[in-house]
Write a protein that holds these residues in place. Structure first.
Motif, PDB file in Angstrom:
ATOM      1  N   PRO A   1       1.136  -1.091  -0.295  1.00 25.73           N
ATOM      2  CA  PRO A   1      -0.505  -0.332  -0.042  1.00 25.73           C
ATOM      3  C   PRO A   1       0.911   1.398  -0.289  1.00 25.73           C
ATOM      4  O   PRO A   1       1.681   0.865   0.220  1.00 25.73           O
ATOM      5  N   ARG A   2       0.046   2.731  -0.406  1.00 30.29           N
ATOM      6  CA  ARG A   2       0.987   3.652  -0.320  1.00 30.29           C
ATOM      7  C   ARG A   2       1.609   3.939   1.215  1.00 30.29           C
ATOM      8  O   ARG A   2       2.010   4.982   1.158  1.00 30.29           O
ATOM      9  N   LEU A   3       0.400   2.975   2.333  1.00 36.03           N
ATOM     10  CA  LEU A   3       1.190   3.404   3.733  1.00 36.03           C
ATOM     11  C   LEU A   3       2.545   3.378   3.940  1.00 36.03           C
ATOM     12  O   LEU A   3       3.113   4.367   4.087  1.00 36.03           O
ATOM     13  N   PHE A   4       3.356   2.723   3.363  1.00 31.95           N
ATOM     14  CA  PHE A   4       4.404   2.014   3.689  1.00 31.95           C
ATOM     15  C   PHE A   4       5.456   3.458   2.678  1.00 31.95           C
ATOM     16  O   PHE A   4       6.164   4.015   2.850  1.00 31.95           O
ATOM     17  N   ALA A   5       5.024   4.256   2.034  1.00 32.35           N
ATOM     18  CA  ALA A   5       5.836   5.098   0.801  1.00 32.35           C
ATOM     19  C   ALA A   5       5.313   6.469   1.741  1.00 32.35           C
ATOM     20  O   ALA A   5       6.197   7.429   2.023  1.00 32.35           O
ATOM     21  N   ASP A   6       4.466   6.310   2.486  1.00 31.47           N
ATOM     22  CA  ASP A   6       3.618   7.668   2.904  1.00 31.47           C
ATOM     23  C   ASP A   6       5.211   7.404   4.659  1.00 31.47           C
ATOM     24  O   ASP A   6       5.681   8.368   4.972  1.00 31.47           O
ATOM     25  N   ILE A   7       5.394   6.831   5.003  1.00 30.69           N
ATOM     26  CA  ILE A   7       6.135   6.349   6.026  1.00 30.69           C
ATOM     27  C   ILE A   7       8.042   7.228   5.715  1.00 30.69           C
ATOM     28  O   ILE A   7       8.584   7.822   7.087  1.00 30.69           O
ATOM     29  N   TYR A  66      -0.794   1.359  11.858  1.00 27.55           N
ATOM     30  CA  TYR A  66       0.111   1.531  12.307  1.00 27.55           C
ATOM     31  C   TYR A  66       0.490   2.504  11.924  1.00 27.55           C
ATOM     32  O   TYR A  66       1.668   3.654  12.395  1.00 27.55           O
ATOM     33  N   THR A  67       0.484   2.836   9.990  1.00 28.78           N
ATOM     34  CA  THR A  67       0.982   4.583   9.321  1.00 28.78           C
ATOM     35  C   THR A  67       0.647   5.479  10.303  1.00 28.78           C
ATOM     36  O   THR A  67       1.431   6.428  10.618  1.00 28.78           O
ATOM     37  N   SER A  68      -0.640   5.395  10.831  1.00 30.40           N
ATOM     38  CA  SER A  68      -0.780   6.854  11.980  1.00 30.40           C
ATOM     39  C   SER A  68      -0.204   6.682  12.935  1.00 30.40           C
ATOM     40  O   SER A  68       0.586   7.620  13.818  1.00 30.40           O
ATOM     41  N   HIS A  69       0.065   5.368  13.579  1.00 32.91           N
ATOM     42  CA  HIS A  69       1.066   5.935  14.954  1.00 32.91           C
ATOM     43  C   HIS A  69       2.336   5.685  14.751  1.00 32.91           C
ATOM     44  O   HIS A  69       2.386   7.196  15.615  1.00 32.91           O
ATOM     45  N   ALA A  78       8.586  -0.892  15.786  1.00 36.73           N
ATOM     46  CA  ALA A  78       9.987  -0.763  14.290  1.00 36.73           C
ATOM     47  C   ALA A  78       8.895   0.425  12.817  1.00 36.73           C
ATOM     48  O   ALA A  78       7.963  -0.087  13.117  1.00 36.73           O
ATOM     49  N   ARG A  79      10.137   0.766  12.980  1.00 35.98           N
ATOM     50  CA  ARG A  79       9.290   2.011  11.422  1.00 35.98           C
ATOM     51  C   ARG A  79       9.439   0.433  10.839  1.00 35.98           C
ATOM     52  O   ARG A  79      10.239   0.312   9.638  1.00 35.98           O
ATOM     53  N   ILE A  80       8.658   0.288   9.890  1.00 39.84           N
ATOM     54  CA  ILE A  80       8.056  -0.541   8.983  1.00 39.84           C
ATOM     55  C   ILE A  80       8.516   0.126   7.177  1.00 39.84           C
ATOM     56  O   ILE A  80       7.459   1.060   7.200  1.00 39.84           O
ATOM     57  N   PHE A  81       9.373  -0.047   6.326  1.00 39.48           N
ATOM     58  CA  PHE A  81       8.756   1.096   5.763  1.00 39.48           C
ATOM     59  C   PHE A  81       8.477   0.620   3.480  1.00 39.48           C
ATOM     60  O   PHE A  81       8.566   0.835   3.057  1.00 39.48           O
ATOM     61  N   LEU A  82       8.970  -1.010   3.786  1.00 41.22           N
ATOM     62  CA  LEU A  82       8.196  -1.400   2.932  1.00 41.22           C
ATOM     63  C   LEU A  82       8.318  -2.385   2.392  1.00 41.22           C
ATOM     64  O   LEU A  82       8.340  -3.648   3.627  1.00 41.22           O
ATOM     65  N   HIS A  83       6.874  -3.623   1.876  1.00 40.84           N
ATOM     66  CA  HIS A  83       6.676  -5.008   1.906  1.00 40.84           C
ATOM     67  C   HIS A  83       6.760  -4.755   0.686  1.00 40.84           C
ATOM     68  O   HIS A  83       6.169  -4.436  -0.258  1.00 40.84           O
TER      69      HIS A  83
END
Length: 103
Positions: A1-7, A66-69, A78-83
């Motif tokens: 998802p785009r969410l990991f790009a946002d992180i 998770y992204t919001s938090h 842990a900061r998950i940057f990508l899957h």
């Protein structure tokens, strides 16, 4: 998802942060009953870890919260940057809280 790009954007991580920074021939078994594999990036800033199908599904279910938090303020999660998929396995990329020391 785009969410990991946002992180990644929130923490100023470049889009190509793994380019020439990961050697998939250096895969190691983490131990434990889950049988996860892991790789530490060459610069030791990131840890790549395999996920089971169930863990990946759970990650996708909680991704929005998770992204919001993780972008709201300080967190010890842990900061998950990508899957991504590689050779039939699902991987996540997260920060290494102790760079300079292999995880």
């Amino acid at each position: 998802p785009r969410l990991f790009a946002d992180i990644r954007s929130h923490f100023s991580i470049q889009t190509d942060f793994l380019k020439e920074n990961v050697d998939f021939s250096d895969v190691r078994w983490m131990g434990g009953k889950g049988g996860a594999l892991h790789i530490v990036s060459k610069d030791m800033r990131y840890i790549l870890k395999t996920l089971s199908k169930a863990d990946h599904e759970t990650l996708l279910k909680v991704a929005q919260d998770y992204t919001s938090h993780i972008t709201r303020g300080p967190s010890l999660l842990a900061r998950i940057f990508l899957h991504f998929q590689h050779h039939g396995r699902t991987w996540i990329v997260m920060n290494n809280w102790f760079p300079g020391h292999e995880a």
